[in-house]
Design a protein around this motif. Structure first.
Motif, PDB file in Angstrom:
ATOM      1  N   PRO A  81       0.791  -1.232   0.000  1.00  0.00           N
ATOM      2  CA  PRO A  81       0.000   0.000   0.000  1.00  0.00           C
ATOM      3  C   PRO A  81       0.823   1.283   0.000  1.00  0.00           C
ATOM      4  CG  PRO A  81       0.031  -0.969   2.185  1.00  0.00           C
ATOM      5  CD  PRO A  81       0.741  -1.934   1.266  1.00  0.00           C
ATOM      6  N   VAL A  82       2.127   1.193   0.229  1.00  0.00           N
ATOM      7  CA  VAL A  82       2.965   2.384   0.300  1.00  0.00           C
ATOM      8  C   VAL A  82       4.086   2.281  -0.732  1.00  0.00           C
ATOM      9  CG1 VAL A  82       4.556   3.713   1.752  1.00  0.00           C
ATOM     10  CG2 VAL A  82       2.475   2.725   2.755  1.00  0.00           C
ATOM     11  N   ALA A  83       4.299   3.361  -1.471  1.00  0.00           N
ATOM     12  CA  ALA A  83       5.420   3.444  -2.420  1.00  0.00           C
ATOM     13  C   ALA A  83       6.224   4.689  -2.052  1.00  0.00           C
ATOM     14  CB  ALA A  83       4.895   3.533  -3.852  1.00  0.00           C
ATOM     15  N   ARG A  84       7.439   4.489  -1.630  1.00  0.00           N
ATOM     16  CA  ARG A  84       8.282   5.586  -1.154  1.00  0.00           C
ATOM     17  C   ARG A  84       8.849   6.417  -2.298  1.00  0.00           C
ATOM     18  NH1 ARG A  84       6.964   5.879   4.071  1.00  0.00           N
ATOM     19  NH2 ARG A  84       7.089   3.859   5.071  1.00  0.00           N
ATOM     20  N   ALA A  85       9.013   7.703  -2.036  1.00  0.00           N
ATOM     21  CA  ALA A  85       9.634   8.611  -3.008  1.00  0.00           C
ATOM     22  C   ALA A  85      11.018   8.093  -3.351  1.00  0.00           C
ATOM     23  CB  ALA A  85       9.724  10.022  -2.434  1.00  0.00           C
ATOM     24  N   ARG A 106       5.377   5.200 -11.883  1.00  0.00           N
ATOM     25  CA  ARG A 106       4.159   4.501 -11.459  1.00  0.00           C
ATOM     26  C   ARG A 106       3.867   4.747  -9.985  1.00  0.00           C
ATOM     27  NH1 ARG A 106       5.564  -0.918 -14.151  1.00  0.00           N
ATOM     28  NH2 ARG A 106       5.544  -1.635 -12.004  1.00  0.00           N
ATOM     29  N   LEU A 107       2.658   5.210  -9.703  1.00  0.00           N
ATOM     30  CA  LEU A 107       2.235   5.419  -8.317  1.00  0.00           C
ATOM     31  C   LEU A 107       1.518   4.184  -7.774  1.00  0.00           C
ATOM     32  CD1 LEU A 107       0.939   9.087  -8.593  1.00  0.00           C
ATOM     33  CD2 LEU A 107       3.165   8.278  -7.791  1.00  0.00           C
ATOM     34  N   ILE A 108       0.918   3.411  -8.672  1.00  0.00           N
ATOM     35  CA  ILE A 108       0.260   2.155  -8.303  1.00  0.00           C
ATOM     36  C   ILE A 108       1.013   1.045  -9.019  1.00  0.00           C
ATOM     37  CG2 ILE A 108      -1.867   0.803  -8.406  1.00  0.00           C
ATOM     38  CD1 ILE A 108      -3.428   3.441  -8.542  1.00  0.00           C
ATOM     39  N   PRO A 109       1.659   0.140  -8.273  1.00  0.00           N
ATOM     40  CA  PRO A 109       2.388  -0.942  -8.933  1.00  0.00           C
ATOM     41  C   PRO A 109       1.442  -1.804  -9.764  1.00  0.00           C
ATOM     42  CG  PRO A 109       2.903  -0.867  -6.596  1.00  0.00           C
ATOM     43  CD  PRO A 109       1.757   0.064  -6.819  1.00  0.00           C
ATOM     44  N   TYR A 110       1.979  -2.471 -10.775  1.00  0.00           N
ATOM     45  CA  TYR A 110       1.161  -3.325 -11.608  1.00  0.00           C
ATOM     46  C   TYR A 110       0.661  -4.511 -10.794  1.00  0.00           C
ATOM     47  CZ  TYR A 110      -0.433  -6.748 -14.885  1.00  0.00           C
ATOM     48  OH  TYR A 110      -1.213  -7.673 -15.527  1.00  0.00           O
ATOM     49  N   ALA A 111      -0.620  -4.767 -10.867  1.00  0.00           N
ATOM     50  CA  ALA A 111      -1.221  -5.963 -10.270  1.00  0.00           C
ATOM     51  C   ALA A 111      -2.590  -6.136 -10.905  1.00  0.00           C
ATOM     52  CB  ALA A 111      -1.353  -5.814  -8.758  1.00  0.00           C
TER      53      ALA A 111
END
Length: 194
Positions: A81-85, A106-111
């Motif tokens: 749920p978290v993607a760091r800068a 990408r702000l939302i990883p591929y899934a």
């Protein structure tokens, strides 16, 4: 202040293009006809001997009923749920153009199963989508920095930092950075296309 950019790896998408084509029972000539290019170019793309333009990439994923995120997804991509800068994946279609062109952070990883797709489009001065695209869905965006010339349904809109946009994706659309410095756009669309 702009977030630090993760260097784009030399991701090879040819095998995924070929896999998507074969799963759908298509010949190279079928894909070439659907996207409006030569069978030779499809072969080069599948063998990683050529890199598609932004618009060609979009035509390919539409013809193959997939999306750009799938082509560039890495086994190391996290679906947390978290993607760091500074740690988010950056998609670029041509490693030779890393210094010039368009990159998608990408702000939302591929899934599988995501209803939204969100990227920061990083557009170098003078660069753009190299044509217009159209597809199902809706899009919304916010100019984080720089300037953007956005064409929607034949109408050109000049935008700058702080401006936003929203439109139906079925309208032909494209964009370019008319300025002399990098443009960053928070861009969200549904369903996932890129």
């Amino acid at each position: 202040m702009a977030a630090p950019e993760v260097p784009a790896p030399d991701i090879r998408i040819g095998i995924k293009l070929r896999h998507a084509r074969l799963v759908r029972g298509l010949r190279m000539s079928d894909v070439a006809r659907r996207v409006g290019c030569s069978e030779s170019l499809i072969s080069k793309l599948e063998h990683d001997k050529a890199k598609p333009s932004f618009v060609m990439l979009h035509k390919l994923v539409v013809a193959l009923e997939t999306n750009v995120a799938y082509l560039f997804a890495d086994a190391d991509d996290s679906a947390g749920p978290v993607a760091r800068a500074g740690e988010r994946p950056v998609i670029t279609t041509d490693p030779l153009r890393n210094a010039h062109g368009i990159r998608l952070e990408r702000l939302i990883p591929y899934a599988e199963g995501h209803l939204l797709q969100a990227n920061i489009h990083i557009i170098d001065p003078g660069s753009g989508s190299d044509g217009e695209i159209e597809h199902d869905g809706e899009e919304v965006g916010y100019i984080l920095e720089g300037a953007l010339e956005l064409t929607i349904g034949g109408q050109i809109h000049s935008l700058s930092a702080g401006d936003s946009f929203a439109f139906r994706s079925e309208l032909k659309h494209g964009y370019r950075n008319p300025g002399d410095r990098m443009t960053r756009v928070l861009w969200v669309n549904t369903p996932p296309t890129f």
